[in-house]
Design a protein around this motif. Sequence first.
Motif, PDB file in Angstrom:
ATOM      1  N   GLU A   1     -37.740  21.088  -0.605  1.00  0.00           N
ATOM      2  CA  GLU A   1     -36.646  20.492   0.151  1.00  0.00           C
ATOM      3  C   GLU A   1     -35.635  21.526   0.651  1.00  0.00           C
ATOM      4  N   CYS A   2     -35.826  22.741   0.300  1.00  0.00           N
ATOM      5  CA  CYS A   2     -34.925  23.809   0.725  1.00  0.00           C
ATOM      6  C   CYS A   2     -33.511  23.498   0.257  1.00  0.00           C
TER       7      CYS A   2
ATOM      8  N   ASN B   1     -32.096  30.304   4.750  1.00  0.00           N
ATOM      9  CA  ASN B   1     -32.022  29.039   5.470  1.00  0.00           C
ATOM     10  C   ASN B   1     -31.034  28.177   4.684  1.00  0.00           C
TER      11      ASN B   1
ATOM     12  N   THR C   1     -28.867  24.927   4.115  1.00  0.00           N
ATOM     13  CA  THR C   1     -28.948  23.540   4.575  1.00  0.00           C
ATOM     14  C   THR C   1     -27.729  22.687   4.223  1.00  0.00           C
TER      15      THR C   1
ATOM     16  N   PRO D   1     -29.873  23.633  10.083  1.00  0.00           N
ATOM     17  CA  PRO D   1     -29.556  24.624   9.060  1.00  0.00           C
ATOM     18  C   PRO D   1     -29.049  25.930   9.665  1.00  0.00           C
TER      19      PRO D   1
ATOM     20  N   ILE E   1     -29.162  29.846   9.732  1.00  0.00           N
ATOM     21  CA  ILE E   1     -30.026  30.963   9.341  1.00  0.00           C
ATOM     22  C   ILE E   1     -29.159  32.207   9.381  1.00  0.00           C
TER      23      ILE E   1
ATOM     24  N   TYR F   1     -35.715  32.458   3.951  1.00  0.00           N
ATOM     25  CA  TYR F   1     -36.053  32.302   5.352  1.00  0.00           C
ATOM     26  C   TYR F   1     -37.220  33.233   5.662  1.00  0.00           C
TER      27      TYR F   1
ATOM     28  N   ASN G   1     -39.601  33.279  15.147  1.00  0.00           N
ATOM     29  CA  ASN G   1     -40.088  31.930  14.825  1.00  0.00           C
ATOM     30  C   ASN G   1     -40.175  31.031  16.063  1.00  0.00           C
TER      31      ASN G   1
HETATM   32  C1  LIG Z   1     -34.922  25.327   6.918  1.00  0.00           C
HETATM   33  O1  LIG Z   1     -35.040  24.278   6.007  1.00  0.00           O
HETATM   34  C2  LIG Z   1     -35.198  23.008   6.605  1.00  0.00           C
HETATM   35  C3  LIG Z   1     -35.164  21.955   5.506  1.00  0.00           C
HETATM   36  O2  LIG Z   1     -36.228  22.130   4.623  1.00  0.00           O
HETATM   37  C4  LIG Z   1     -36.504  22.981   7.382  1.00  0.00           C
HETATM   38  O3  LIG Z   1     -36.649  21.724   8.020  1.00  0.00           O
HETATM   39  C5  LIG Z   1     -36.456  24.065   8.437  1.00  0.00           C
HETATM   40  O4  LIG Z   1     -37.672  24.135   9.124  1.00  0.00           O
HETATM   41  C6  LIG Z   1     -36.161  25.414   7.794  1.00  0.00           C
HETATM   42  N1  LIG Z   1     -35.948  26.337   8.878  1.00  0.00           N
HETATM   43  C7  LIG Z   1     -36.538  27.516   8.948  1.00  0.00           C
HETATM   44  C8  LIG Z   1     -36.257  28.290  10.188  1.00  0.00           C
HETATM   45  O5  LIG Z   1     -37.257  27.956   8.066  1.00  0.00           O
END
Ligand SMILES: *[C@@H]1O[C@H](CO)[C@@H](O)[C@H](O)[C@H]1NC(C)=O
Length: 491
Positions: free
Chosen positions: A34-35, A87, A89, A147, A149, A175, A324
Amino acid sequence: MMRDFVYYFFVLLCSSLTEGVDYTDTARYYYDYECNEPLVASSKLSATSSLRERGADNAKLYGLNAWTASESDFDQYLVIDLGSVKNVTRIATQGRAHSQEFVQEYRISYGSNGLDYARYKAAGGEVKMFEGNHDGNTVKKNEFEVPIIAQYIRINPMRWRDKISMRVELYGCDYVADTMFFNGSSLVKVDLLRDPISASRETIRFRFKTSTASGAMIYSRGTQGDYMAMQLRDNRLLLNIDLGSGTSTSLSVGSLLDDNIWHDVVMSRNRRDVVFSVDRVVVLGKIKGEFSRLNLNRAIYIGGVPNFQDGLVVNQNFTGCVENLYLNATNVIQELKLGYESGEPFKYQRVNTLYACPEPPIVPITFLKEGSYAKLRGYSGGNTLNISMEFRTYEKHGLLIHHEFKTQGYVKVYLEEGRVKVDLQTTSADLAPKVKLDNYAEEFNDGRWHALMLTMATDSLVLAVDNRPVKTTKKFRFLTGSTYYIAGEFV
Ligand SMILES: *[C@@H]1O[C@H](CO)[C@@H](O)[C@H](O)[C@H]1NC(C)=O
Ligand SMILES: *[C@@H]1O[C@H](CO)[C@@H](O)[C@H](O)[C@H]1NC(C)=O
Ligand SMILES: *[C@@H]1O[C@H](CO)[C@@H](O)[C@H](O)[C@H]1NC(C)=O
Ligand SMILES: *[C@@H]1O[C@H](CO)[C@@H](O)[C@H](O)[C@H]1NC(C)=O
Ligand SMILES: *[C@@H]1O[C@H](CO)[C@@H](O)[C@H](O)[C@H]1NC(C)=O
């Protein structure tokens, strides 16, 4: 069916508890997914000002103490250095426990080098104001719709009770970056001959960083006349799109995008509706004409085009970094890398690109006439100074650096009979009105590049020419002024 499932799940949970199985691993797994990992514990905290015993290090959520700014004004910042790009959030804030000291509203800016920051903006383009706390204890959480970065997060309190006191947690995850550098004669070609596109919707996402105001970023054109041209023009991002009607639709977003800071771009189309955003600032558009499918059957070009074509308004390739890049769910740069590694590069062709993001090249400036100069703004009011440059000349006489202090006096580095000399004037009583330093016997006006570095601090001046430092210790003090002159009139 549903009941069975719930029951089964419940039994599993119970058995794992009774057997004493450590299920923190599973919990960890979901957090990662879930970051949403707390990030502040492994970060470095600093602040513009703080009360004794209430330094930035105390700004941790649920901490016994809090960060409290010693000044109560709009120029206070809490800076969180996450150690590497993350990253981010969510953010959670508290005031100081059992007190009426808390921050009710704050702004956020973020960056990747600790010097340059971009402000977190709302969709309308205005700087976003985050809601903070209403007492010292209760935790207030805010989620970032998009989010952040960044490695550095800077919190700027804008409204507070009693004193600026904060405890903070940031949540997020590592990230992962797939980066590509384009030098102005680079491009990536994605071949569409085998898999032509005929799509009623698509989403393109990427980040970019540049110090060049114009350049073609993504371009494709089909044999039926459809095209999609995303380009930087005079610092703004411009999208020209035609679904085959023969009329171009233009959408433009962003400003001052050549600041060498990362910018996040999303372009999302559903039939004729387009959402186009840079750094969360959104423009909406409707594509002109009857058609709703984008038909592309030749190639998609990224970072540059082989020649000037329909829909393009800049005749220049992109210079800078792209990170990305997703076309729908495809991570293009990653697929490109893997394709090359597995020996299947047929779909992609790349010209002059690098899988990295080098710092922008140093730009040499030629001063053609005596009296030409460059004027640079610097940090005013500092008690240290550090200027480094390279120079080459055949001239015997010339000014290299001239800086007026905020306090009285100046420092000047110049060539006299080809020798590098320094004049220093400060207010200090026991320093002669002016000190002249002449530490290098040889002449430097030989037409070759020479490195020069001037560093100053209280009572110390170090001049290094070609990496040979000579230190001068004298009693003096100064505060830096706001402008630096490079070259210029010799007075
Ligand atoms: C950052 O985290 C969000 C939530 O998990 C995800 O949706 C998103 O793709 C992530 N962004 C990157 C650039 O990794
Ligand atoms: C852009 O790069 C490509 C590939 O190197 C080159 O063929 C083309 O001439 C460049 N375009 C411009 C305007 O420099
Ligand atoms: C992108 O995804 C949409 C929705 O799944 C699909 O209809 C479309 O064809 C895709 N576009 C491309 C270029 O692959
Ligand atoms: C870009 O890189 C290529 C390959 O390294 C080089 O030949 C070319 O001159 C570079 N172009 C510019 C504009 O720097
Ligand atoms: C001055 O700046 C140069 C270039 O950024 C750096 O290499 C050097 O270490 C700095 N010196 C001091 C004393 O900060």
